[in-house]
Motif scaffolding. Structure first.
Motif, PDB file in Angstrom:
ATOM      1  N   ILE A 158       0.825  -1.214   0.000  1.00  0.00           N
ATOM      2  CA  ILE A 158       0.000   0.000   0.000  1.00  0.00           C
ATOM      3  C   ILE A 158       0.856   1.260   0.000  1.00  0.00           C
ATOM      4  N   HIS A 159       2.102   1.158   0.427  1.00  0.00           N
ATOM      5  CA  HIS A 159       3.069   2.261   0.377  1.00  0.00           C
ATOM      6  C   HIS A 159       4.444   1.668   0.146  1.00  0.00           C
ATOM      7  N   ARG A 160       5.310   2.475  -0.444  1.00  0.00           N
ATOM      8  CA  ARG A 160       6.710   2.085  -0.633  1.00  0.00           C
ATOM      9  C   ARG A 160       7.590   3.267  -0.257  1.00  0.00           C
ATOM     10  N   GLY A 161       8.769   2.953   0.265  1.00  0.00           N
ATOM     11  CA  GLY A 161       9.731   3.987   0.586  1.00  0.00           C
ATOM     12  C   GLY A 161      10.033   4.058   2.063  1.00  0.00           C
ATOM     13  N   LYS A 162      10.848   5.022   2.410  1.00  0.00           N
ATOM     14  CA  LYS A 162      11.279   5.215   3.793  1.00  0.00           C
ATOM     15  C   LYS A 162      10.390   6.234   4.500  1.00  0.00           C
ATOM     16  N   VAL A 163      10.104   5.952   5.766  1.00  0.00           N
ATOM     17  CA  VAL A 163       9.312   6.872   6.579  1.00  0.00           C
ATOM     18  C   VAL A 163      10.179   8.077   6.897  1.00  0.00           C
ATOM     19  N   GLY A 164       9.602   9.251   6.727  1.00  0.00           N
ATOM     20  CA  GLY A 164      10.349  10.489   6.926  1.00  0.00           C
ATOM     21  C   GLY A 164      10.938  11.009   5.629  1.00  0.00           C
ATOM     22  N   ALA A 165      10.779  10.259   4.550  1.00  0.00           N
ATOM     23  CA  ALA A 165      11.235  10.703   3.222  1.00  0.00           C
ATOM     24  C   ALA A 165      10.039  10.574   2.273  1.00  0.00           C
ATOM     25  N   GLU A 166       9.869   9.392   1.667  1.00  0.00           N
ATOM     26  CA  GLU A 166       8.765   9.191   0.719  1.00  0.00           C
ATOM     27  C   GLU A 166       7.438   8.878   1.396  1.00  0.00           C
ATOM     28  N   VAL A 167       7.452   8.454   2.638  1.00  0.00           N
ATOM     29  CA  VAL A 167       6.254   8.008   3.360  1.00  0.00           C
ATOM     30  C   VAL A 167       6.071   8.872   4.603  1.00  0.00           C
ATOM     31  N   THR A 168       4.858   9.392   4.803  1.00  0.00           N
ATOM     32  CA  THR A 168       4.564  10.211   5.984  1.00  0.00           C
ATOM     33  C   THR A 168       4.319   9.331   7.204  1.00  0.00           C
ATOM     34  N   LEU A 169       4.348   9.930   8.371  1.00  0.00           N
ATOM     35  CA  LEU A 169       4.046   9.218   9.610  1.00  0.00           C
ATOM     36  C   LEU A 169       2.654   8.599   9.526  1.00  0.00           C
ATOM     37  N   GLU A 170       1.665   9.346   9.046  1.00  0.00           N
ATOM     38  CA  GLU A 170       0.296   8.845   8.969  1.00  0.00           C
ATOM     39  C   GLU A 170       0.191   7.669   8.002  1.00  0.00           C
ATOM     40  N   GLU A 171       0.877   7.752   6.864  1.00  0.00           N
ATOM     41  CA  GLU A 171       0.877   6.638   5.919  1.00  0.00           C
ATOM     42  C   GLU A 171       1.547   5.412   6.532  1.00  0.00           C
ATOM     43  N   ALA A 172       2.602   5.638   7.286  1.00  0.00           N
ATOM     44  CA  ALA A 172       3.307   4.531   7.933  1.00  0.00           C
ATOM     45  C   ALA A 172       2.434   3.884   9.008  1.00  0.00           C
ATOM     46  N   GLN A 173       1.674   4.681   9.747  1.00  0.00           N
ATOM     47  CA  GLN A 173       0.756   4.119  10.739  1.00  0.00           C
ATOM     48  C   GLN A 173      -0.313   3.265  10.059  1.00  0.00           C
ATOM     49  N   ALA A 174      -0.826   3.734   8.921  1.00  0.00           N
ATOM     50  CA  ALA A 174      -1.797   2.936   8.151  1.00  0.00           C
ATOM     51  C   ALA A 174      -1.146   1.649   7.655  1.00  0.00           C
ATOM     52  N   ALA A 175       0.119   1.728   7.248  1.00  0.00           N
ATOM     53  CA  ALA A 175       0.841   0.537   6.815  1.00  0.00           C
ATOM     54  C   ALA A 175       0.985  -0.448   7.980  1.00  0.00           C
ATOM     55  N   ALA A 176       1.266   0.055   9.177  1.00  0.00           N
ATOM     56  CA  ALA A 176       1.378  -0.812  10.354  1.00  0.00           C
ATOM     57  C   ALA A 176       0.051  -1.502  10.644  1.00  0.00           C
ATOM     58  N   ARG A 177      -1.045  -0.790  10.462  1.00  0.00           N
ATOM     59  CA  ARG A 177      -2.373  -1.399  10.644  1.00  0.00           C
ATOM     60  C   ARG A 177      -2.584  -2.530   9.641  1.00  0.00           C
ATOM     61  N   GLN A 178      -2.182  -2.280   8.383  1.00  0.00           N
ATOM     62  CA  GLN A 178      -2.356  -3.324   7.361  1.00  0.00           C
ATOM     63  C   GLN A 178      -1.487  -4.530   7.667  1.00  0.00           C
ATOM     64  N   CYS A 179      -0.262  -4.290   8.121  1.00  0.00           N
ATOM     65  CA  CYS A 179       0.605  -5.403   8.538  1.00  0.00           C
ATOM     66  C   CYS A 179      -0.075  -6.224   9.628  1.00  0.00           C
ATOM     67  N   THR A 180      -0.713  -5.542  10.560  1.00  0.00           N
ATOM     68  CA  THR A 180      -1.375  -6.210  11.684  1.00  0.00           C
ATOM     69  C   THR A 180      -2.555  -7.031  11.199  1.00  0.00           C
TER      70      THR A 180
END
Length: 157
Positions: A54-76
């Motif tokens: 659902i997202h690609r890249g590094k958090v703090g560069a290509e991926v925002t904190l909010e997008e990363a949190q959504a990614a963590a939810r999807q991982c879960t």
């Protein structure tokens, strides 16, 4: 007794507008989860939906904190799918024991714990007190498929 205590984890997910996906296909030589004794250990789960990150890249560069949190939810959700494939239903989970989160981070990004809160908060919403767990949030250089987050879990069931 509150209605929350009599509701299944699947029903709580549904009430959140979420559902357990099909078990994600492994990207290497491993299985999604293994039971030993009263515990189930998941392999690292990626933020994949319908076979695609659902997202690609590094958090703090290509991926925002909010997008990363959504990614963590999807991982879960993907980890819960792997667990349910073993247990048959999520209500057999008596405790979320440990969550380990890996965050592909830009060099100056230090909010890994806030990223993994996306996973921890979801587990609390779905499992209540049984969802409170030990946790590690680790920054890494890169993850498979260039995803920003990977989650693994240990549960008692």
């Amino acid at each position: 007794m509150s209605s929350e205590s009599t509701t299944t984890p699947e029903a709580r997910l549904h009430n959140l507008g979420l559902e357990i996906p099909a078990v994600a296909a492994p990207v290497a030589a491993y299985v999604p989860a293994v039971r030993t004794g009263g515990h189930i250990y998941t392999s690292g789960q990626l933020p994949v939906q319908n076979g695609q990150p659902i997202h690609r890249g590094k958090v703090g560069a290509e991926v925002t904190l909010e997008e990363a949190q959504a990614a963590a939810r999807q991982c879960t959700l993907n980890a819960l799918a792997a667990i349910r494939a073993i247990t048959g239903e999520l209500s057999t989970i008596t405790r979320i024991v440990k969550v380990t989160g890996f965050v592909a981070s830009a060099p100056d990004f230090t909010a890994q714990p806030q990223v993994i809160n996306g996973a921890s908060e979801l587990l609390g919403e779905v499992f209540g007190d049984a969802g409170i767990h030990a946790r590690s949030a680790v920054g890494v250089a890169v993850l498979p498929l260039n995803v920003p987050v990977e989650i693994e879990m240990i549960v008692e069931a």
